[in-house]
Motif scaffolding. Structure first.
Motif, PDB file in Angstrom:
ATOM      1  N   GLY A  34       4.404 -17.798  -2.026  1.00 45.02           N
ATOM      2  CA  GLY A  34       4.911 -18.277  -0.745  1.00 45.02           C
ATOM      3  C   GLY A  34       4.148 -19.477  -0.240  1.00 45.02           C
ATOM      4  O   GLY A  34       2.923 -19.518  -0.290  1.00 45.02           O
ATOM      5  N   GLY A  35       4.894 -20.479   0.238  1.00 51.81           N
ATOM      6  CA  GLY A  35       4.274 -21.661   0.830  1.00 51.81           C
ATOM      7  C   GLY A  35       3.809 -22.711  -0.149  1.00 51.81           C
ATOM      8  O   GLY A  35       3.249 -23.732   0.263  1.00 51.81           O
ATOM      9  N   PHE A  36       4.051 -22.514  -1.448  1.00 51.03           N
ATOM     10  CA  PHE A  36       3.638 -23.497  -2.451  1.00 51.03           C
ATOM     11  C   PHE A  36       4.566 -24.707  -2.415  1.00 51.03           C
ATOM     12  O   PHE A  36       5.784 -24.559  -2.388  1.00 51.03           O
ATOM     13  CB  PHE A  36       3.673 -22.864  -3.840  1.00 51.03           C
ATOM     14  CG  PHE A  36       3.440 -23.833  -4.966  1.00 51.03           C
ATOM     15  CD1 PHE A  36       2.182 -24.327  -5.229  1.00 51.03           C
ATOM     16  CD2 PHE A  36       4.504 -24.251  -5.763  1.00 51.03           C
ATOM     17  CE1 PHE A  36       1.973 -25.215  -6.275  1.00 51.03           C
ATOM     18  CE2 PHE A  36       4.309 -25.132  -6.808  1.00 51.03           C
ATOM     19  CZ  PHE A  36       3.036 -25.618  -7.063  1.00 51.03           C
ATOM     20  N   VAL A  37       3.980 -25.916  -2.420  1.00 50.59           N
ATOM     21  CA  VAL A  37       4.811 -27.121  -2.378  1.00 50.59           C
ATOM     22  C   VAL A  37       4.464 -28.143  -3.457  1.00 50.59           C
ATOM     23  O   VAL A  37       5.116 -29.188  -3.524  1.00 50.59           O
ATOM     24  CB  VAL A  37       4.758 -27.805  -0.993  1.00 50.59           C
ATOM     25  CG1 VAL A  37       5.443 -26.960   0.050  1.00 50.59           C
ATOM     26  CG2 VAL A  37       3.336 -28.135  -0.588  1.00 50.59           C
ATOM     27  N   GLY A  38       3.492 -27.875  -4.305  1.00 51.78           N
ATOM     28  CA  GLY A  38       3.257 -28.856  -5.353  1.00 51.78           C
ATOM     29  C   GLY A  38       1.971 -28.656  -6.118  1.00 51.78           C
ATOM     30  O   GLY A  38       1.053 -27.977  -5.661  1.00 51.78           O
ATOM     31  N   LEU A  39       1.935 -29.267  -7.307  1.00 52.47           N
ATOM     32  CA  LEU A  39       0.751 -29.208  -8.162  1.00 52.47           C
ATOM     33  C   LEU A  39       0.635 -30.514  -8.927  1.00 52.47           C
ATOM     34  O   LEU A  39       1.618 -31.019  -9.478  1.00 52.47           O
ATOM     35  CB  LEU A  39       0.878 -28.041  -9.147  1.00 52.47           C
ATOM     36  CG  LEU A  39      -0.266 -27.851 -10.148  1.00 52.47           C
ATOM     37  CD1 LEU A  39      -1.548 -27.439  -9.421  1.00 52.47           C
ATOM     38  CD2 LEU A  39       0.110 -26.794 -11.193  1.00 52.47           C
ATOM     39  N   SER A  40      -0.564 -31.061  -8.948  1.00 54.08           N
ATOM     40  CA  SER A  40      -0.821 -32.260  -9.742  1.00 54.08           C
ATOM     41  C   SER A  40      -2.105 -32.047 -10.538  1.00 54.08           C
ATOM     42  O   SER A  40      -2.928 -31.190 -10.200  1.00 54.08           O
ATOM     43  CB  SER A  40      -0.961 -33.502  -8.855  1.00 54.08           C
ATOM     44  OG  SER A  40      -2.118 -33.403  -8.034  1.00 54.08           O
ATOM     45  N   LEU A 200       5.481 -32.348  -7.451  1.00 56.07           N
ATOM     46  CA  LEU A 200       5.187 -32.369  -6.031  1.00 56.07           C
ATOM     47  C   LEU A 200       6.452 -32.369  -5.182  1.00 56.07           C
ATOM     48  O   LEU A 200       7.359 -33.159  -5.421  1.00 56.07           O
ATOM     49  CB  LEU A 200       4.338 -33.606  -5.672  1.00 56.07           C
ATOM     50  CG  LEU A 200       2.995 -33.733  -6.376  1.00 56.07           C
ATOM     51  CD1 LEU A 200       2.360 -35.071  -6.071  1.00 56.07           C
ATOM     52  CD2 LEU A 200       2.067 -32.600  -5.979  1.00 56.07           C
ATOM     53  N   ARG A 201       6.482 -31.463  -4.217  1.00 56.49           N
ATOM     54  CA  ARG A 201       7.545 -31.439  -3.219  1.00 56.49           C
ATOM     55  C   ARG A 201       6.970 -31.664  -1.827  1.00 56.49           C
ATOM     56  O   ARG A 201       7.587 -31.330  -0.833  1.00 56.49           O
ATOM     57  CB  ARG A 201       8.301 -30.114  -3.281  1.00 56.49           C
ATOM     58  CG  ARG A 201       9.043 -29.893  -4.589  1.00 56.49           C
ATOM     59  CD  ARG A 201       9.813 -28.584  -4.590  1.00 56.49           C
ATOM     60  NE  ARG A 201       8.938 -27.427  -4.635  1.00 56.49           N
ATOM     61  CZ  ARG A 201       8.739 -26.580  -3.640  1.00 56.49           C
ATOM     62  NH1 ARG A 201       9.357 -26.756  -2.476  1.00 56.49           N
ATOM     63  NH2 ARG A 201       7.936 -25.541  -3.774  1.00 56.49           N
ATOM     64  N   VAL A 202       5.759 -32.222  -1.776  1.00 52.47           N
ATOM     65  CA  VAL A 202       5.111 -32.465  -0.495  1.00 52.47           C
ATOM     66  C   VAL A 202       5.890 -33.537   0.259  1.00 52.47           C
ATOM     67  O   VAL A 202       6.100 -34.627  -0.260  1.00 52.47           O
ATOM     68  CB  VAL A 202       3.653 -32.917  -0.682  1.00 52.47           C
ATOM     69  CG1 VAL A 202       2.984 -33.139   0.664  1.00 52.47           C
ATOM     70  CG2 VAL A 202       2.878 -31.897  -1.507  1.00 52.47           C
ATOM     71  N   PRO A 203       6.338 -33.266   1.483  1.00 51.90           N
ATOM     72  CA  PRO A 203       7.054 -34.292   2.227  1.00 51.90           C
ATOM     73  C   PRO A 203       6.122 -35.401   2.666  1.00 51.90           C
ATOM     74  O   PRO A 203       4.910 -35.218   2.763  1.00 51.90           O
ATOM     75  CB  PRO A 203       7.582 -33.516   3.449  1.00 51.90           C
ATOM     76  CG  PRO A 203       6.624 -32.379   3.617  1.00 51.90           C
ATOM     77  CD  PRO A 203       6.210 -31.996   2.229  1.00 51.90           C
ATOM     78  N   GLU A 204       6.693 -36.571   2.898  1.00 48.21           N
ATOM     79  CA  GLU A 204       5.880 -37.687   3.347  1.00 48.21           C
ATOM     80  C   GLU A 204       5.307 -37.366   4.730  1.00 48.21           C
ATOM     81  O   GLU A 204       6.000 -36.896   5.626  1.00 48.21           O
ATOM     82  CB  GLU A 204       6.712 -38.966   3.407  1.00 48.21           C
ATOM     83  CG  GLU A 204       5.904 -40.174   3.810  1.00 48.21           C
ATOM     84  CD  GLU A 204       6.522 -41.470   3.317  1.00 48.21           C
ATOM     85  OE1 GLU A 204       6.409 -42.466   4.034  1.00 48.21           O
ATOM     86  OE2 GLU A 204       7.124 -41.468   2.215  1.00 48.21           O
ATOM     87  N   LEU A 205       4.016 -37.627   4.872  1.00 48.30           N
ATOM     88  CA  LEU A 205       3.316 -37.364   6.133  1.00 48.30           C
ATOM     89  C   LEU A 205       2.818 -38.695   6.688  1.00 48.30           C
ATOM     90  O   LEU A 205       1.988 -39.341   6.092  1.00 48.30           O
ATOM     91  CB  LEU A 205       2.133 -36.407   5.906  1.00 48.30           C
ATOM     92  CG  LEU A 205       2.489 -35.046   5.300  1.00 48.30           C
ATOM     93  CD1 LEU A 205       1.222 -34.281   4.975  1.00 48.30           C
ATOM     94  CD2 LEU A 205       3.352 -34.253   6.272  1.00 48.30           C
ATOM     95  N   ALA A 206       3.343 -39.093   7.833  1.00 46.82           N
ATOM     96  CA  ALA A 206       2.960 -40.379   8.424  1.00 46.82           C
ATOM     97  C   ALA A 206       1.872 -40.172   9.471  1.00 46.82           C
ATOM     98  O   ALA A 206       1.693 -39.075   9.965  1.00 46.82           O
ATOM     99  CB  ALA A 206       4.163 -41.038   9.062  1.00 46.82           C
TER     100      ALA A 206
END
Length: 206
Positions: A34-40, A200-206
């Motif tokens: 749960g809550g996983f959004v990406g791995l690099s 990665l599915r991390v949304p762009e953070l401004a």
């Protein structure tokens, strides 16, 4: 958004097997969390230094994943032949021009500043450093991870390929110098890596 990085000083000959383990075993396990959004994963095939970073929707999700992650981390570290060093971060900023392609590389810069001035440093990165970084040849994406307790931060800039990254050396160095002079931050280390895994599915953070 939060991230957990695991750094391992690997045996160079084991890196390819380690990448396969992270891609084929670790990633599917984390995708079910749960809550996983990406791995690099970054790798320096010359020195053996490898950094795998998982991203999470919240601090609670990241902490809850530790039970799942711990045995996976042990398996990868055993395969790579090194001891894992784990750090937790807040994702302060992420900007993506386009998704990475095969052959992409990353220049990572570790910084130290006064924890009380960290928000100022984040703003300076967004308003000052980023526009200059975006203009660099082959720019792909940029992120800034911070540890608010210690004032530590790491900036990662991805490029389409190693040639573009190397051609950006002088201009990138000038950007670092300007940014640190404006914020009082101190550059601890600058390293270059191959981006060997980017899911990665991390949304762009401004």
């Amino acid at each position: 958004m939060y991230a957990r990085s695991t750094t391992i000083q690997a045996n160079v000959s084991a890196i390819e097997d380690g990448v396969g383990q992270v891609r084929d075993v670790v990633l599917p396990e984390l995708q079910a969390a749960g809550g996983f959004v990406g791995l690099s994963m970054l790798a320096d095939r010359g020195s053996g230094r490898c950094i795998a970073t998982s991203s999470w929707e919240s601090l609670d999700a990241m902490r809850a994943s530790e039970y799942t992650v711990r045995p996976l981390r042990h398996q990868v570290s055993q395969l790579l032949g090194g001891t894992p060093h784990v750090e937790e971060w807040e994702i302060a900023f992420l900007h993506r021009d386009h998704r990475s392609r095969p052959g992409a590389c990353v220049r990572a810069t570790w910084l130290q500043t006064d924890a009380a001035r960290l928000d100022r440093a984040i703003d300076a990165y967004k308003m000052g450093a980023l526009p200059a970084i975006e203009s660099l040849e082959g720019f792909c994406s940029a992120s800034l991870l911070v540890d608010r307790g210690s004032g530590r931060a790491v900036s990662s800039v991805a490029y389409d390929n190693v040639d573009a990254m190397r051609r950006s050396d002088e201009r990138a160095a000038r950007v670092r110098t300007s940014a640190t002079e404006d914020t009082g931050a101190h550059v601890m280390e600058v390293c270059e890596f191959e981006l060997v895994l980017a899911h990665l599915r991390v949304p762009e953070l401004a």
